[in-house]
Design an enzyme around this catalytic site. Structure first.
Site, PDB file in Angstrom:
ATOM      1  N   GLY A 248       0.795  -1.329   0.243  1.00  0.00           N
ATOM      2  CA  GLY A 248      -0.211   0.399  -0.266  1.00  0.00           C
ATOM      3  C   GLY A 248       1.007   1.601  -0.417  1.00  0.00           C
ATOM      4  O   GLY A 248       0.546   2.482   0.361  1.00  0.00           O
ATOM      5  N   PRO A 291       4.226  -4.833  -0.983  1.00  0.00           N
ATOM      6  CA  PRO A 291       4.433  -3.436  -2.086  1.00  0.00           C
ATOM      7  C   PRO A 291       4.008  -3.924  -4.126  1.00  0.00           C
ATOM      8  O   PRO A 291       4.942  -5.017  -4.282  1.00  0.00           O
ATOM      9  CB  PRO A 291       5.386  -2.689  -1.681  1.00  0.00           C
ATOM     10  CG  PRO A 291       6.341  -3.317  -1.750  1.00  0.00           C
ATOM     11  CD  PRO A 291       5.869  -4.912  -0.839  1.00  0.00           C
ATOM     12  N   GLY A 292       2.860  -3.292  -4.339  1.00  0.00           N
ATOM     13  CA  GLY A 292       2.931  -3.595  -5.867  1.00  0.00           C
ATOM     14  C   GLY A 292       3.323  -1.637  -6.594  1.00  0.00           C
ATOM     15  O   GLY A 292       3.744  -2.051  -7.255  1.00  0.00           O
ATOM     16  N   ARG A 293       1.853  -1.181  -6.215  1.00  0.00           N
ATOM     17  CA  ARG A 293       2.312   0.409  -6.793  1.00  0.00           C
ATOM     18  C   ARG A 293       3.467   0.852  -6.959  1.00  0.00           C
ATOM     19  O   ARG A 293       4.042   1.559  -7.543  1.00  0.00           O
ATOM     20  CB  ARG A 293       0.739   1.101  -5.858  1.00  0.00           C
ATOM     21  CG  ARG A 293       1.269   2.453  -6.687  1.00  0.00           C
ATOM     22  CD  ARG A 293       0.268   3.372  -5.941  1.00  0.00           C
ATOM     23  NE  ARG A 293      -0.726   2.252  -5.663  1.00  0.00           N
ATOM     24  CZ  ARG A 293      -2.564   2.457  -5.855  1.00  0.00           C
ATOM     25  NH1 ARG A 293      -2.540   3.239  -7.016  1.00  0.00           N
ATOM     26  NH2 ARG A 293      -3.474   1.813  -5.478  1.00  0.00           N
ATOM     27  N   ARG A 330      -8.714   4.246 -13.526  1.00  0.00           N
ATOM     28  CA  ARG A 330      -8.134   4.538 -12.460  1.00  0.00           C
ATOM     29  C   ARG A 330      -8.735   5.741 -12.120  1.00  0.00           C
ATOM     30  O   ARG A 330      -9.254   6.347 -10.961  1.00  0.00           O
ATOM     31  CB  ARG A 330      -7.028   4.396 -11.493  1.00  0.00           C
ATOM     32  CG  ARG A 330      -6.311   3.323 -11.723  1.00  0.00           C
ATOM     33  CD  ARG A 330      -4.814   3.895 -10.969  1.00  0.00           C
ATOM     34  NE  ARG A 330      -4.591   4.273  -9.652  1.00  0.00           N
ATOM     35  CZ  ARG A 330      -4.119   5.239  -9.312  1.00  0.00           C
ATOM     36  NH1 ARG A 330      -4.214   6.208 -10.432  1.00  0.00           N
ATOM     37  NH2 ARG A 330      -5.206   6.090  -7.957  1.00  0.00           N
ATOM     38  N   TYR A 334     -11.587   5.545  -9.155  1.00  0.00           N
ATOM     39  CA  TYR A 334     -10.944   6.169  -7.464  1.00  0.00           C
ATOM     40  C   TYR A 334     -11.371   7.861  -7.488  1.00  0.00           C
ATOM     41  O   TYR A 334     -10.630   8.173  -6.895  1.00  0.00           O
ATOM     42  CB  TYR A 334      -9.699   6.062  -7.162  1.00  0.00           C
ATOM     43  CG  TYR A 334      -9.272   4.029  -7.809  1.00  0.00           C
ATOM     44  CD1 TYR A 334     -10.296   2.790  -6.689  1.00  0.00           C
ATOM     45  CD2 TYR A 334      -8.802   3.708  -8.110  1.00  0.00           C
ATOM     46  CE1 TYR A 334     -10.052   1.591  -5.885  1.00  0.00           C
ATOM     47  CE2 TYR A 334      -7.883   2.017  -7.906  1.00  0.00           C
ATOM     48  CZ  TYR A 334      -8.660   1.217  -7.570  1.00  0.00           C
ATOM     49  OH  TYR A 334      -8.304  -0.060  -7.193  1.00  0.00           O
ATOM     50  N   CYS A 361     -17.756   5.408 -24.632  1.00  0.00           N
ATOM     51  CA  CYS A 361     -19.037   6.113 -24.478  1.00  0.00           C
ATOM     52  C   CYS A 361     -19.524   6.328 -23.006  1.00  0.00           C
ATOM     53  O   CYS A 361     -20.325   5.538 -22.796  1.00  0.00           O
ATOM     54  CB  CYS A 361     -19.589   5.035 -24.948  1.00  0.00           C
ATOM     55  SG  CYS A 361     -21.055   6.315 -26.182  1.00  0.00           S
ATOM     56  N   GLU A 362     -18.635   6.911 -22.145  1.00  0.00           N
ATOM     57  CA  GLU A 362     -18.776   6.951 -20.889  1.00  0.00           C
ATOM     58  C   GLU A 362     -18.357   8.328 -20.209  1.00  0.00           C
ATOM     59  O   GLU A 362     -17.204   8.972 -20.351  1.00  0.00           O
ATOM     60  CB  GLU A 362     -19.094   5.643 -20.382  1.00  0.00           C
ATOM     61  CG  GLU A 362     -18.801   4.695 -20.436  1.00  0.00           C
ATOM     62  CD  GLU A 362     -20.698   4.019 -19.298  1.00  0.00           C
ATOM     63  OE1 GLU A 362     -20.836   4.878 -18.605  1.00  0.00           O
ATOM     64  OE2 GLU A 362     -20.548   3.265 -19.826  1.00  0.00           O
ATOM     65  N   TYR A 391      -1.832  -0.776 -11.526  1.00  0.00           N
ATOM     66  CA  TYR A 391      -3.537  -0.679 -11.845  1.00  0.00           C
ATOM     67  C   TYR A 391      -4.089  -0.101 -13.137  1.00  0.00           C
ATOM     68  O   TYR A 391      -5.053   0.766 -13.194  1.00  0.00           O
ATOM     69  CB  TYR A 391      -4.171  -0.052 -10.850  1.00  0.00           C
ATOM     70  CG  TYR A 391      -3.686  -1.083  -9.664  1.00  0.00           C
ATOM     71  CD1 TYR A 391      -4.208  -2.137  -8.771  1.00  0.00           C
ATOM     72  CD2 TYR A 391      -2.667  -0.601  -8.592  1.00  0.00           C
ATOM     73  CE1 TYR A 391      -3.398  -3.344  -8.423  1.00  0.00           C
ATOM     74  CE2 TYR A 391      -2.331  -0.610  -7.161  1.00  0.00           C
ATOM     75  CZ  TYR A 391      -2.163  -2.191  -6.973  1.00  0.00           C
ATOM     76  OH  TYR A 391      -2.290  -3.619  -6.105  1.00  0.00           O
TER      77      TYR A 391
HETATM   78  C1  LIG Z   1      -3.322  -7.672   0.512  1.00  0.00           C
HETATM   79  C2  LIG Z   1      -2.872  -7.212  -0.761  1.00  0.00           C
HETATM   80  N1  LIG Z   1      -1.566  -6.962  -0.476  1.00  0.00           N
HETATM   81  C3  LIG Z   1      -1.158  -5.396  -1.035  1.00  0.00           C
HETATM   82  C4  LIG Z   1      -1.819  -5.280  -2.160  1.00  0.00           C
HETATM   83  C5  LIG Z   1      -1.055  -4.256  -3.407  1.00  0.00           C
HETATM   84  O1  LIG Z   1      -0.892  -2.831  -2.456  1.00  0.00           O
HETATM   85  P1  LIG Z   1      -0.614  -1.413  -3.497  1.00  0.00           P
HETATM   86  O2  LIG Z   1      -0.357  -1.889  -4.581  1.00  0.00           O
HETATM   87  O3  LIG Z   1      -0.924  -0.882  -2.887  1.00  0.00           O
HETATM   88  O4  LIG Z   1       0.912  -1.598  -2.619  1.00  0.00           O
HETATM   89  C6  LIG Z   1      -2.838  -4.964  -2.514  1.00  0.00           C
HETATM   90  C7  LIG Z   1      -4.035  -3.813  -3.388  1.00  0.00           C
HETATM   91  O5  LIG Z   1      -4.819  -4.251  -3.274  1.00  0.00           O
HETATM   92  C8  LIG Z   1      -3.841  -6.023  -1.410  1.00  0.00           C
HETATM   93  O6  LIG Z   1      -5.200  -6.168  -1.393  1.00  0.00           O
END
Ligand SMILES: Cc1ncc(COP(=O)(O)O)c(C=O)c1O
Length: 433
Positions: A248, A291-293, A330, A334, A361-362, A391
């Site tokens: 996150g 982390p992903g983002r 997004r 969001y 078309c939105e 994302y």
């Molecule tokens: C369980 C869990 N872990 C990790 C992540 C990764 O979040 P982020 O990309 O914000 O770091 C998410 C995102 O939805 C998640 O649901």
């Protein structure tokens, strides 16, 4: 404009990505185009490795692959020796195809299908972030049938509100994810696991939300989790051997965003955990983050071609591009904010305010609102949207039957296609004639 990254800069009147003129990439590969800086992704993965995995004993960073999922990214993650968070059998299948060690794959999700549980276990993916009682029941049956053992980390809701939007908050009481920490619910789940022959209790998992900028939220969540660790010990006499502290970590989409430093987050988390375990004389646990983002978000720049420009006097100017919510949902989802620039006029002063919209078309089909751009913007220009690495591609669709854009990796002056552009034939690939 956010150009905080090493890989994008402006020379003369042009935007360059990893040393390549953005408009040349658009010419070579067409638009819309997801450009991902491989150099930036490598840099971020290396941070996970050197500042977390190598720094702490039994630490494993997992890349949350839902943020950007394709063969190339799993291969990169594998190179750095980090683990992977997968949310479906589909994600697991691609990770395995990329050569990922099943022991480094963690299976997440609030409704793992019995078929997915079977798929994972039969491919030796045994680390599960267990979400609910129905899953425990299914794991018990399926693991028993296959003669496998699920290694369970229980997702517990800490009761903390954090994250950039209601839809990406997951740590508060009213959420579909995880076991409630109220009414002894999570303890009941642990009891079932401890009594199970086919599920092994390893630890607990916490994810408070996404696009988080609040260090105290992470500290508070971990303090809360140390209470759970104590409760588990006092109830069952079991020391929890694994803590997954989630992901996150917020990134900068605009100048208003102030991301936390990676090491400040991890060192605070580790401090809370180690203090607690050391105070009891317990063996320190394995710790995971996911982390992903943070890994891929700032690596992405989407290139579009500008089409219709519509000025509504005293209202706003709409600039339409050749993609939209099918490649970046997004903003409708969001209310996300993005920075962008006319890539082939990047040196020009920005004296015009526009709203960049897609061709879907939105009315909600919007990339970003009230963005300053050059007054000289015109059809045929290349418009670059920053920080689209997370994302975007992974949430893309074929709405309005728009073929999905190609994904191109750029690295040290070179570019390569890692996902090819879809064709019209791809659009009916699964249709019966
Ligand atoms: C369980 C869990 N872990 C990790 C992540 C990764 O979040 P982020 O990309 O914000 O770091 C998410 C995102 O939805 C998640 O649901």
């Amino acid at each position: 404009m956010v150009l905080q990254t090493q890989f994008a800069d402006i020379k003369g009147n042009d935007l360059y990505i990893d040393g390549i003129k953005a408009s040349d990439l658009a010419k070579q590969y067409g638009t819309p185009l997801y450009v991902m800086s491989e150099g930036h992704i490598r840099h971020q993965m290396n941070e996970l490795k050197t500042k977390f995995m190598d720094k702490y004993e039994k630490a494993l960073p997992l890349f949350a692959s839902k943020s950007f999922s394709c063969l190339a990214i799993y291969k990169l993650a594998n190179e750095y020796g980090i683990g992977i968070d997968c949310v479906s059998a589909g994600e697991i299948s691609i990770a395995l195809r990329a050569g990922f060690d099943p022991d480094k794959i963690y299976f997440h999700g609030n409704n793992k299908l019995p078929s997915e549980i079977e798929y994972a276990l039969s491919h030796d993916v045994t680390h599960f972030v267990v979400d609910n009682f129905y899953e425990i029941e299914n794991c018990e049956k399926i693991a028993g049938k296959l003669g496998k053992k699920v290694k369970a980390t229980l997702r517990i809701v800490p009761g903390i509100k954090a994250g950039g939007h209601n839809y990406i908050m997951t740590g508060h009481k009213d959420t579909k994810f995880g076991f409630s920490s109220h009414y002894g619910i999570y303890l009941k789940a642990i009891q079932q696991i401890l009594e199970s022959d086919n599920i092994e209790y390893e630890g607990i998992h916490c994810h408070i939300g996404s696009q988080v900028f609040d260090l105290f939220a992470y500290v508070n969540a971990m303090l809360q989790f140390m209470k759970f660790v104590n409760e588990i010990y006092n109830t069952f006499g079991v020391v929890t051997s694994k803590i997954n502290a989630g992901g996150g970590y917020g990134i900068a989409y605009t100048k208003q965003d102030e991301p936390l430093d990676f090491e400040s987050i991890t060192s605070e988390i580790m401090k809370v955990i180690y203090n607690e375990y050391d105070s009891h004389g317990w063996e320190r646990p394995a710790v995971m983050i996911e982390p992903g983002r943070y890994v891929v978000g700032n690596a992405g720049i989407t290139l579009y071609t500008v089409g219709c420009i519509k000025e509504i006097p005293d209202v706003r100017t709409y600039v339409s591009i050749d993609g939209g919510m099918s490649d970046n949902i997004r903003t409708p989802l969001y209310d996300a904010k993005y920075d962008g620039i006319v890539a082939n006029k990047a040196g020009e002063t920005k004296t015009k305010t526009v709203t960049v919209v897609g061709k879907i078309c939105e009315s909600a089909d919007m990339i970003t609102k009230d963005l300053p751009v050059t007054a000289n913007i015109m059809p045929g220009d290349i418009f670059a949207v920053f920080s689209t690495g997370a994302y975007n591609y992974s949430m893309s669709s074929n709405y309005n039957q728009l073929p999905k854009p190609a994904v191109v990796f750029t690295y040290e002056g070179e570019s390569r296609v890692v996902v090819r552009r879809q064709t019209f034939d791809d659009l009916i690939l699964f249709d019966e004639e």
